[in-house]
Design an enzyme around this catalytic site. Structure first.
Site, mmCIF file in Angstrom:
data_model
loop_
_atom_site.group_PDB
_atom_site.id
_atom_site.type_symbol
_atom_site.label_atom_id
_atom_site.label_comp_id
_atom_site.label_asym_id
_atom_site.label_seq_id
_atom_site.Cartn_x
_atom_site.Cartn_y
_atom_site.Cartn_z
ATOM 1 N N PHE A 35 39.117 11.833 37.940
ATOM 2 C CA PHE A 35 39.218 11.633 36.491
ATOM 3 C C PHE A 35 38.775 10.206 36.139
ATOM 4 C CE2 PHE A 35 42.017 10.427 32.778
ATOM 5 C CZ PHE A 35 41.128 10.918 31.833
ATOM 6 N N THR A 91 50.674 14.746 35.208
ATOM 7 C CA THR A 91 50.352 14.081 36.484
ATOM 8 C C THR A 91 51.569 13.334 37.019
ATOM 9 O OG1 THR A 91 48.012 13.925 35.950
ATOM 10 C CG2 THR A 91 48.844 12.333 37.545
ATOM 11 N N GLY A 101 57.685 17.394 47.002
ATOM 12 C CA GLY A 101 57.859 18.629 47.771
ATOM 13 C C GLY A 101 57.106 18.562 49.086
ATOM 14 N N TYR A 144 52.443 7.627 29.321
ATOM 15 C CA TYR A 144 52.356 6.898 30.586
ATOM 16 C C TYR A 144 53.732 6.338 30.976
ATOM 17 C CZ TYR A 144 50.485 3.411 33.921
ATOM 18 O OH TYR A 144 50.195 2.649 35.036
ATOM 19 N N THR A 174 47.075 -5.659 37.656
ATOM 20 C CA THR A 174 46.331 -6.025 38.860
ATOM 21 C C THR A 174 44.845 -5.862 38.572
ATOM 22 O OG1 THR A 174 48.196 -5.255 40.166
ATOM 23 C CG2 THR A 174 46.116 -5.492 41.323
#
Ligand code: NAD
Ligand code: UDP
Length: 312
Positions: A35, A91, A101, A144, A174
């Site tokens: 993406f 996401t 999981g 987000y 960063t």
């Protein structure tokens, strides 16, 4: 030597992490849906027998055998994560459940790339890990921020309920080579604008602050956090040197030798006014980790990268 899954491995941070793990001698599975990631970031690793690339979206389950998982998959720039906010939430939530999981089935340790955005527009300064944050749950950044907060909660609850080995890393801004030049973050914007002789787009008055950490310092902190046994986190990883956006613009002009002017644009809604990590915990648990690369040096490396990439 271990088999290590890096989700978001073709992205900015993920690709640097893949490099370091390969250098150390690990087997690396890089998983990415491309993406915001780029093949050019990992192209140099493609022929390496210890490196595997999988195009996959973590919102769907995946069955692999791994010893450790670094979960970095998630768009990170405000422009990218607001492009499809519902997908961003999926996401960080559905994707996180899938990765937890997988970790549970494989008995693998998992590190979650969380964020200083968990603190929102902070009322405490600098931010310590025990500050719960000041987040607008319905604002444009919430897809987000709240997604990452749920992801932290999921990690902690898998740890408490199933004894899963988790590590939570709260990453502050960063930067460095391989940051997508078009991702809309401030350092990539300012440098590419300066190199093209265009005005540097400062949002608002430019008095808001951020603290910028160079990518090599981030990855060193990330690997130390994963491999230490003392804390599950959260641990802040960032550079405690704080700059206003106007100061940053000045530093970028110096690093590029550009004579671009500054243009003030509207401040985006809910833009945090200040952000600076307290890194006491990182120093305590990560063998005195602290940033080694100052802004001037890091900007120089980043400018060199964009010059070559964009032929400027
Ligand atoms: P990036 O956008 O360069 O990398 C993210 C990667 O994840 C990309 O390669 C993208 O294609 C991939 N991805 C996105 N959604 C996916 C999905 N559903 N399935 C599989 N892959 C997916 O961003 P980055 O700066 O490298 O950030 C990496 C991680 O670190 C992110 O989780 C981000 O939230 C976190 N983080 C980064 C910063 C920073 O300043 N760079 C700050 C705080 C947190
Ligand atoms: N910003 C700016 N000009 C730009 C891009 C960003 O002034 O071209 C500002 C933005 O308003 C924010 C800071 O720079 O205050 C950092 O923005 P970025 O998108 O890099 O990340 P954030 O820390 O907001 O997630």
């Amino acid at each position: 030597m271990a088999t290590i899954l890096v989700t978001g491995g073709a992205g900015f941070l993920g690709s640097h992490l893949c490099d370091r793990l390969i250098e150390r001698g690990d087997d690396v599975i890089c998983l990415d849906n491309f993406f915001t990631g780029k093949k050019r970031n990992i192209q140099h690793l493609l022929g390496n027998p210890r490196f595997e690339l999988i195009r996959h979206d973590i919102v769907h389950p995946v069955f692999l055998e791994v010893d450790q998982i670094y979960n970095l998959a998630c768009p990170a720039s405000p422009e990218a994560y607001q492009y499809n906010p519902i997908k961003t939430i999926k996401t960080s939530t559905v994707g996180m459940v899938n990765m937890l999981g997988l970790a549970k089935r494989c008995k693998a340790r998992i590190l979650q790339a969380s964020t200083s955005e968990c603190y929102g527009d902070p009322e405490v300064h600098p931010q310590q890990e025990d500050y719960w944050g000041h987040v607008n749950p319905i604002g444009p950044r919430s897809c987000y921020d709240e997604g990452k907060r749920v992801a932290e909660s999921l990690c902690m609850n898998y740890h408490l309920s199933h004894g899963l080995e988790i590590r939570i890393m709260r990453i502050f801004n960063t930067y460095g080579p391989r940051m997508d030049p078009n991702d809309g973050r401030v350092i990539s914007n300012f440098i590419t604008q300066a190199l093209r002789g265009e005005p540097l787009t400062v949002y608002g008055e430019g008095k808001q602050t951020r603290s910028f950490c160079y990518v090599s310092d981030n990855i060193e902190g990330m690997m130390r956090l994963m491999d230490q046994e003392e804390t599950v986190g959260p641990v802040n990883i960032g550079n405690p040197t704080e700059n206003t956006m106007l100061e940053l613009a000045e530093q970028v002009l110096q690093a590029t030798g550009s004579s671009s002017k500054v243009a003030h644009l509207e401040l985006p809604k809910d833009d945090p006014k200040q952000r600076c990590p307290d890194i006491t915990r990182a120093k305590q648990y990560l063998n005195n980790w602290e940033p080694q690369v100052d802004l001037k040096t890091g900007l120089k490396q980043t400018v060199a990268y964009y010059k070559e990439l964009l032929n400027l």
